[in-house]
Design an enzyme around this catalytic site. Structure first.
Site, mmCIF file in Angstrom:
data_model
loop_
_atom_site.group_PDB
_atom_site.id
_atom_site.type_symbol
_atom_site.label_atom_id
_atom_site.label_comp_id
_atom_site.label_asym_id
_atom_site.label_seq_id
_atom_site.Cartn_x
_atom_site.Cartn_y
_atom_site.Cartn_z
ATOM 1 N N LYS A 32 -10.573 -1.015 10.198
ATOM 2 C CA LYS A 32 -10.723 -2.225 9.372
ATOM 3 C C LYS A 32 -11.047 -3.442 10.242
ATOM 4 C CE LYS A 32 -7.294 -0.430 6.165
ATOM 5 N NZ LYS A 32 -7.929 -0.068 4.901
ATOM 6 N N CYS A 71 -4.686 2.262 -3.773
ATOM 7 C CA CYS A 71 -3.485 2.863 -3.143
ATOM 8 C C CYS A 71 -2.302 1.919 -3.269
ATOM 9 C CB CYS A 71 -3.722 3.201 -1.676
ATOM 10 S SG CYS A 71 -5.004 4.416 -1.429
ATOM 11 N N HIS A 77 0.865 -1.177 0.000
ATOM 12 C CA HIS A 77 0.000 0.000 0.000
ATOM 13 C C HIS A 77 0.908 1.235 0.000
ATOM 14 C CE1 HIS A 77 -2.888 2.879 1.793
ATOM 15 N NE2 HIS A 77 -3.840 2.043 1.407
HETATM 16 N N1 PMP Z 1 -1.806 -0.856 4.649
HETATM 17 C C1 PMP Z 1 -2.736 -1.602 4.065
HETATM 18 C C2 PMP Z 1 -2.373 -2.978 3.601
HETATM 19 C C3 PMP Z 1 -4.022 -1.105 3.885
HETATM 20 O O1 PMP Z 1 -4.954 -1.866 3.293
HETATM 21 C C4 PMP Z 1 -4.320 0.205 4.320
HETATM 22 C C5 PMP Z 1 -5.700 0.802 4.125
HETATM 23 N N2 PMP Z 1 -6.266 0.568 2.877
HETATM 24 C C6 PMP Z 1 -3.322 0.943 4.938
HETATM 25 C C7 PMP Z 1 -2.089 0.376 5.102
HETATM 26 C C8 PMP Z 1 -3.564 2.312 5.441
HETATM 27 O O2 PMP Z 1 -4.458 2.289 6.503
HETATM 28 P P1 PMP Z 1 -5.077 3.623 7.084
HETATM 29 O O3 PMP Z 1 -5.616 4.394 5.928
HETATM 30 O O4 PMP Z 1 -6.140 3.157 8.001
HETATM 31 O O5 PMP Z 1 -3.984 4.353 7.800
#
Ligand code: PMP
Length: 413
Positions: free
Chosen positions: A232, A370, A130
């Site tokens: 999540k 992302c 990500h």
């Molecule tokens: N790492 C992973 C694998 C994710 O899926 C996400 C959220 N899509 C994030 C990091 C970032 O998380 P957050 O936006 O809650 O900080």
């Protein structure tokens, strides 16, 4: 298609705990298949927030009055809940953050300022990461002169050898997701961390997509840092946690300055509080931590093993249903998968697929998730992602398959 064996009746009944899932969408039952982006919230989490604000709320770590002491107890009890959830050896190893993004930025900033990294040292990532596990390291690279390398193989697996092919004598850190938010690939976190530790390389595991689906034990993994986001995991947004090995947290510099993270402040110099306070400048998300603890208690009530087995059965059903639709091409065929399935429909843009599915009451995520380097790796600009949570039933994947039938009809495939 027949419903798969392996579903757990208790987990099946979890759906009734989530009030939002009863809301019809465009006149149809909601098939919510976007839990990897953010999960829905059960009554117990919503109630815990309301109760806390109604009867125990005050700022933490400051007041001498009863209410502030009680709020502090609740906040610190939430830290212990996270400690037990990750099996960290002490609660001081748990830092509350806004989420995984903030936690990774914290580690990259603090490590970058620590003097442990020199120009030419290397940070190894994977192509599945990500952006929140890429960009903070690039910011660190700009400040320290480290180099970034990335590991992967064609099917969307990242095995230990693929990672260690990128490792050299200059590698100081390996940062990788426990489970990919795009392909659902489960990475061999334990093997990677253990092999890294033998070579004196630090590890950071991004557990955002892992903790909702399986038990995590940071001591068994032998990782140095582990992070996840509360939203999540059926908890509130704006709260997450970072596990950091105590000796590391105790020796690294803070990344943000402010109240609560100091021992003594003069205009000449400031001494810093020990962890975790050193990394929690300012008023934290107090109610968020209480809500996160309620979410963890909720998940633990089912048991991680029961959730994993149940979700595996539902996920396998979803993969089979998608596989059976002509023109659907799965993106990434990992040997072990959790939570998410990415696919494209040949001949139709993912955004058009998502829009048609929405009118059928099916909520999926479309885009690059992302994870633009992952998209480039697979040679697609975007995918459609169906992801599941504790409340997902096979009927949600039936609705998805029916919706894809509508897409084929509309686009005359
Ligand atoms: N790492 C992973 C694998 C994710 O899926 C996400 C959220 N899509 C994030 C990091 C970032 O998380 P957050 O936006 O809650 O900080």
């Amino acid at each position: 298609m027949n419903a798969p064996a392996g579903q757990n009746p208790e987990v099946l009944s979890a759906r009734a705990d989530f009030p939002l899932l009863a809301r019809p969408m465009h006149g149809r039952p909601l098939a919510f298949l976007d839990s990897a982006a953010s999960a829905q919230k059960p009554h117990v989490v919503l109630d815990s927030l309301r109760d806390f604000y109604e009867s125990e709320y005050a700022n933490v770590h400051r007041g001498v009055y009863l209410l502030s002491a009680q709020a502090t107890d609740r906040y610190e009890a939430a830290r212990e809940t996270v400690q037990r959830f990750l099996n960290a050896s002490r609660s001081e190893e748990i830092v509350f953050t806004r989420g995984a993004t903030e936690a990774i930025n914290l580690v990259a900033e603090s490590l970058g300022r620590s003097g442990r990294f020199e120009p030419g040292d290397e940070v190894v990532l994977t192509v599945l990461e990500h952006h929140s596990n890429i960009v903070p390291w690039q910011l660190m690279r700009d400040a320290t002169g480290v180099r970034i390398r990335a590991a992967a193989d064609a099917a969307g697996n990242v095995d230990v050898d693929a990672v260690f092919r990128e490792v050299s004598d200059r590698t100081r850190l390996i940062a990788f997701s426990h489970v990919s938010n795009t392909t659902g690939t489960v990475l061999p976190a334990r093997e990677i961390c253990r092999r890294a530790r033998e070579r004196g390389i630090l590890t950071l595991v991004d557990g955002c997509q892992a903790v909702p689906h399986a038990a995590v034990d940071v001591q068994d993994l032998a990782c140095d840092f582990y992070t996840f986001s509360g939203h999540k995991l059926y908890g509130p947004s704006g709260i997450g946690a970072l596990f950091g090995r105590h000796d590391l947290l105790a020796s690294l510099p803070p990344w943000q300055g402010g109240g609560s993270m100091i021992e003594e402040v003069t205009f000449e110099r400031t001494t810093y509080a020990p962890p975790p306070a050193r990394y929690e400048a300012g008023t934290p998300n107090i109610a968020g931590a209480v809500g996160l603890a309620a979410a963890i208690d909720y998940v633990r009530g089912f048991g991680s093993e029961a959730i994993r087995r149940h979700e595996d059965a539902v996920l396998k059903y979803g993969v089979d249903r998608l596989d059976a639709v002509d023109e659907v091409r799965l993106i990434g065929t990992p040997a072990e998968r959790a939570g998410s399935i990415s696919f494209v429909v040949d001949g139709v843009h993912p955004h058009d697929v998502g829009t048609v599915l929405d009118t059928e009451g099916v909520a999926v995520r479309v885009g690059h998730h992302c994870a633009q380097p992952a998209m480039r790796h697979f040679g697609v600009p975007a995918t459609i992602r169906a992801s599941l949570g504790i409340y997902t039933h096979v009927a949600d994947f039936d609705a998805l398959a029916d919706g894809l039938g509508k897409v084929r009809e509309l686009f005359r495939l």
